[in-house]
Write a protein that holds these residues in place. Structure first.
Motif, PDB file in Angstrom:
ATOM      1  N   VAL A  24      -4.267-101.347  18.796  1.00 11.63           N
ATOM      2  CA  VAL A  24      -6.110-101.045  19.164  1.00 11.63           C
ATOM      3  C   VAL A  24      -6.715 -99.461  18.960  1.00 11.63           C
ATOM      4  O   VAL A  24      -6.870 -98.900  18.702  1.00 11.63           O
ATOM      5  N   ILE A  25      -6.041 -98.906  20.195  1.00 10.69           N
ATOM      6  CA  ILE A  25      -6.161 -97.462  21.807  1.00 10.69           C
ATOM      7  C   ILE A  25      -6.103 -96.952  20.280  1.00 10.69           C
ATOM      8  O   ILE A  25      -6.266 -95.856  19.941  1.00 10.69           O
ATOM      9  N   LEU A  26      -4.501 -97.094  19.671  1.00 12.99           N
ATOM     10  CA  LEU A  26      -3.742 -96.135  19.522  1.00 12.99           C
ATOM     11  C   LEU A  26      -4.395 -95.382  17.562  1.00 12.99           C
ATOM     12  O   LEU A  26      -4.968 -94.311  17.547  1.00 12.99           O
ATOM     13  N   VAL A  27      -4.407 -97.097  16.765  1.00  6.97           N
ATOM     14  CA  VAL A  27      -5.822 -96.745  14.912  1.00  6.97           C
ATOM     15  C   VAL A  27      -6.670 -95.870  15.682  1.00  6.97           C
ATOM     16  O   VAL A  27      -7.664 -95.211  15.561  1.00  6.97           O
ATOM     17  N   SER A  77       3.050 -84.180  15.051  1.00  7.12           N
ATOM     18  CA  SER A  77       2.507 -86.156  14.632  1.00  7.12           C
ATOM     19  C   SER A  77       3.190 -86.887  14.944  1.00  7.12           C
ATOM     20  O   SER A  77       2.632 -87.600  15.319  1.00  7.12           O
ATOM     21  N   ASP A  78       4.482 -85.770  15.381  1.00  7.25           N
ATOM     22  CA  ASP A  78       5.646 -87.281  16.008  1.00  7.25           C
ATOM     23  C   ASP A  78       5.149 -88.666  14.931  1.00  7.25           C
ATOM     24  O   ASP A  78       5.608 -89.859  15.734  1.00  7.25           O
ATOM     25  N   ALA A  79       5.991 -88.190  13.593  1.00  4.89           N
ATOM     26  CA  ALA A  79       5.830 -89.524  12.844  1.00  4.89           C
ATOM     27  C   ALA A  79       6.683 -90.776  13.634  1.00  4.89           C
ATOM     28  O   ALA A  79       5.797 -91.842  13.354  1.00  4.89           O
ATOM     29  N   GLY A  80       7.239 -90.496  13.776  1.00  5.15           N
ATOM     30  CA  GLY A  80       8.444 -91.755  14.074  1.00  5.15           C
ATOM     31  C   GLY A  80       8.251 -92.639  15.161  1.00  5.15           C
ATOM     32  O   GLY A  80       7.658 -93.488  15.275  1.00  5.15           O
ATOM     33  N   ALA A 122      -1.690 -87.189  17.400  1.00  3.59           N
ATOM     34  CA  ALA A 122      -1.113 -87.391  15.562  1.00  3.59           C
ATOM     35  C   ALA A 122      -2.503 -87.229  14.835  1.00  3.59           C
ATOM     36  O   ALA A 122      -2.172 -86.143  13.961  1.00  3.59           O
ATOM     37  N   GLY A 123      -3.405 -87.671  15.292  1.00  2.00           N
ATOM     38  CA  GLY A 123      -4.527 -86.723  15.201  1.00  2.00           C
ATOM     39  C   GLY A 123      -5.365 -85.533  14.699  1.00  2.00           C
ATOM     40  O   GLY A 123      -5.944 -84.641  13.277  1.00  2.00           O
ATOM     41  N   ILE A 124      -4.948 -85.063  15.571  1.00  5.38           N
ATOM     42  CA  ILE A 124      -4.758 -83.136  15.722  1.00  5.38           C
ATOM     43  C   ILE A 124      -3.921 -82.322  14.606  1.00  5.38           C
ATOM     44  O   ILE A 124      -4.551 -81.586  14.024  1.00  5.38           O
ATOM     45  N   ALA A 125      -2.608 -83.517  14.416  1.00  6.15           N
ATOM     46  CA  ALA A 125      -2.045 -83.041  13.631  1.00  6.15           C
ATOM     47  C   ALA A 125      -2.063 -82.911  12.130  1.00  6.15           C
ATOM     48  O   ALA A 125      -2.143 -82.479  11.576  1.00  6.15           O
ATOM     49  N   VAL A 126      -3.046 -83.936  11.741  1.00  4.78           N
ATOM     50  CA  VAL A 126      -3.673 -84.661  10.740  1.00  4.78           C
ATOM     51  C   VAL A 126      -4.760 -83.190  10.176  1.00  4.78           C
ATOM     52  O   VAL A 126      -4.447 -82.195   9.479  1.00  4.78           O
ATOM     53  N   THR A 144      -8.353 -93.558  19.109  1.00  6.81           N
ATOM     54  CA  THR A 144      -8.249 -92.849  18.675  1.00  6.81           C
ATOM     55  C   THR A 144      -7.462 -91.604  18.292  1.00  6.81           C
ATOM     56  O   THR A 144      -8.436 -90.838  17.093  1.00  6.81           O
ATOM     57  N   PHE A 145      -6.821 -92.017  16.867  1.00  7.34           N
ATOM     58  CA  PHE A 145      -6.157 -91.105  16.019  1.00  7.34           C
ATOM     59  C   PHE A 145      -7.622 -91.344  15.109  1.00  7.34           C
ATOM     60  O   PHE A 145      -7.408 -90.324  14.950  1.00  7.34           O
ATOM     61  N   THR A 146      -8.236 -92.478  14.899  1.00  2.11           N
ATOM     62  CA  THR A 146      -8.927 -92.468  13.419  1.00  2.11           C
ATOM     63  C   THR A 146     -10.191 -91.349  14.326  1.00  2.11           C
ATOM     64  O   THR A 146     -11.137 -90.300  13.484  1.00  2.11           O
ATOM     65  N   LEU A 147     -10.868 -91.732  15.069  1.00  2.00           N
ATOM     66  CA  LEU A 147     -12.086 -90.754  16.196  1.00  2.00           C
ATOM     67  C   LEU A 147     -11.492 -89.154  16.157  1.00  2.00           C
ATOM     68  O   LEU A 147     -12.487 -88.215  15.398  1.00  2.00           O
ATOM     69  N   THR A 148     -10.121 -88.431  16.541  1.00  2.00           N
ATOM     70  CA  THR A 148      -9.899 -87.600  15.749  1.00  2.00           C
ATOM     71  C   THR A 148     -10.373 -87.269  15.467  1.00  2.00           C
ATOM     72  O   THR A 148     -10.544 -86.209  14.924  1.00  2.00           O
ATOM     73  N   VAL A 149      -9.794 -87.905  13.838  1.00  2.00           N
ATOM     74  CA  VAL A 149      -9.778 -87.073  13.113  1.00  2.00           C
ATOM     75  C   VAL A 149     -11.422 -87.036  12.343  1.00  2.00           C
ATOM     76  O   VAL A 149     -11.542 -86.394  11.723  1.00  2.00           O
TER      77      VAL A 149
END
Length: 560
Positions: free
Chosen positions: A387-390, A369-372, A141-145, A392-397
């Protein structure tokens, strides 16, 4: 009886060989040809768009789709996998080119290919499934953003000398350039609307290609002043480049190793995820190590031809299946059709507006992003997974993909060990009457339930402290301990040492084979007189009575 282990040669055998052995006729070839052509039509604009998004020229994407796409199908462990450049690599490729130039990317891709070959030979394919789902969802999802953000300039035709590299700096810069929006925005947004409309109303129509062709024709016919592949890149060659080995030095290898490992990781994870999706749709089973070998060969060859990193593409693989593909021949033909398009129509590619390719990548980013799934995990997953999801997403972006993956995996491991340690319990005979039954005065029994690893070693060391100095015999019921690691064994050894100093004996009851092997391997059995191994809990109770009565060991216990 357990099944015989599969030989390495069998694990690495391409599915193409299996398919041909089963018999391959004209009907299957016809079905594969139709599927291959369909996927090639979808892949043509994608390959160019992904290359441009990666900070290089569109022909690099086509070369990758042809060379790597052919080898991934020919050597892979899935019957219907389609390979080529994907959005997962965009962030990494941009960063490597920025830091080391395109030559550095070629060498990093070559290194990644060799790493994947080694991973296949070492049979690491099945280990990919242990990558936590929140980590994969978060960085995808981070890559998608990031991809979406990188396309705003071309999508709207903004006049900007440079686009800031950092995500946070991009959007203020876009806003500052909002007055420069030009006619390219009509092309980009119109193409985006057309792609989404076709997807909804006529899903079997190749929306990407229709949008690219229509936008190109209209822009040329109306004389629209929009930037095109020709105006920015000078067109596309009508042939494949000659393979060239990149310049290799020890200094370059050291500098590019982190990038190579990231490319290898992404290629392995995405290809095997795509193969799993294909298995679910076809009812087949892929060979993970053969798939890794194919990815390694494909990335090595792509690098020699000056191409980009490649992996299995989930969307194109799904298209291949829905188009009736029966074997890896469809993927090989898809690469052949792309080469034909490149040879025959390269001159026409110069008229493709960059705004329409930006629209294609916006749709790709949304699909990635597979937003669903992201929102579902954010709402319904356990707190630790969220916590892991958020994270990883935040650090990727905001930071870096490599950092995001490293932190995500480490955080997932730590949280998993915490959850595992919470499941391990230690029960005392003073609290459980069933444990105290049959124990003489002066003996205490503790039952350990669950694996004893370094995450729960502290609980084990607390046992003697909880028992105090009174017990002369300490019985540990290990019947339900399936696994013992070195740290757990060391904690047990420390426990034995403390017991010796207090003049107490320790009886270990029901030790299973794996924990027993670890204890023996670490030399615990050589502590004579301190530890007694009893086969069952009842034998341990009898041994405790004998020790307290001063009769020592017994036939039903092993004394060390």
């Amino acid at each position: 009886m357990s099944a015989a282990p599969v030989s390495l040669s069998r694990e690495l055998l391409p599915k193409l060989v299996t398919t041909l052995r089963e018999g391959y006729g004209l009907a299957a070839l016809r079905a594969d040809a139709i599927a291959g052509l369909t996927v090639a039509i979808v892949a043509l604009p994608l390959a160019m768009a992904l290359a441009i998004a990666s900070g290089t020229t569109p022909d690099k994407g086509l070369v990758t789709a042809v060379v790597a796409g052919f080898l991934i199908s020919a050597l892979g462990g899935s019957r219907v996998q389609i390979g080529g450049p994907t959005g997962a690599f965009v962030v990494v490729v941009v960063d490597v080119i920025h830091r080391h130039g395109y030559d550095g990317l070629v060498l990093a891709t070559l290194m990644a290919g060799l790493i994947l070959v080694a991973a296949a030979v070492l049979r690491l394919g099945q280990w990919i499934k242990y990558i936590p789902e929140p980590v994969v969802t978060g960085f995808t999802a981070g890559i998608a953003v990031i991809i979406f953000s990188s396309q705003i300039k071309d999508l709207l035709g903004l006049s900007m000398e440079t686009v800031p590299a950092d995500f946070i700096d991009k959007w203020p810069a876009f806003w500052a350039a909002r007055d420069t929006v030009d006619v390219a925005a009509l092309v980009g947004l119109g193409s985006l609307a057309l792609i989404l409309g076709l997807r909804r109303l006529a899903p079997r129509v190749p929306g990407f290609l229709v949008a690219v062709v229509l936008a190109s024709v209209l822009a040329f016919a109306l004389g629209l002043d929009v930037e095109t592949i020709g105006s920015r890149f000078g067109g596309i060659p009508d042939h494949l480049p000659t393979p060239v080995l990149p310049v290799i030095t020890l200094e370059k290898l050291r500098a590019l190793l982190p990038a190579a490992l990231t490319i290898a990781f992404l290629a392995g994870v995405e290809s095997l995820l795509s193969a799993v999706v294909a298995d679910g749709m076809t009812g087949r089973r892929h060979r993970p190590n053969a798939e890794l070998l194919a990815q390694g060969a494909a990335n090595t060859a792509s690098a020699l031809f000056g191409g980009l990193p490649a992996t299995g593409a989930i969307a194109r693989t799904v298209t291949n299946i829905r188009s009736g593909a029966r074997s890896p021949v469809s993927g090989m033909l898809h690469a052949g059709f792309l080469l034909l398009f490149m040879l025959a129509f390269s001159g026409l590619a110069a008229y493709v507006p960059l705004a329409v390719l930006a629209a294609v990548l916006v749709v790709v980013a949304w699909n990635m992003s597979d937003a669903g799934r992201f929102l579902h995990e954010l709402r319904a997953a356990p707190v630790s997974d969220r916590v892991i999801l958020v994270t990883t997403f935040t650090l990727t972006v905001l930071v870096d993909l490599t950092v995001a993956i490293e932190v995500g995996v480490i955080l997932a491991a730590v949280l998993f060990m915490h959850r595992m340690s919470e499941t391990v319990s230690v029960s005392e005979s003073g609290e459980k009457p069933e444990l105290a039954a049959g124990l003489p005065p002066g003996a205490v029994m503790y039952r350990i339930d669950g694996p004893m690893f370094f995450g729960v070693a502290r609980k084990l060391l607390d046992v003697l402290d909880r028992a105090g100095g009174a017990p002369r015999v300490l019985v540990l019921d290990m019947t339900t301990v399936p696994m013992l690691d070195a740290t757990g064994a060391d904690a047990l050894s420390t426990l034995v040492g403390r017991a010796q100093r207090r003049g107490a004996h320790i009886v270990l009851a029901g030790v299973q084979r794996q924990p027993l092997g670890v204890l023996h391997g670490l030399g615990l059995r050589h502590r004579k007189g301190a530890v007694i191994f009893a086969g069952t809990v009842e034998q341990a109770r009898r041994q405790a009575r004998r020790l307290l009565a001063g009769t020592g060991g017994s036939p039903d216990a092993t004394v060390h």
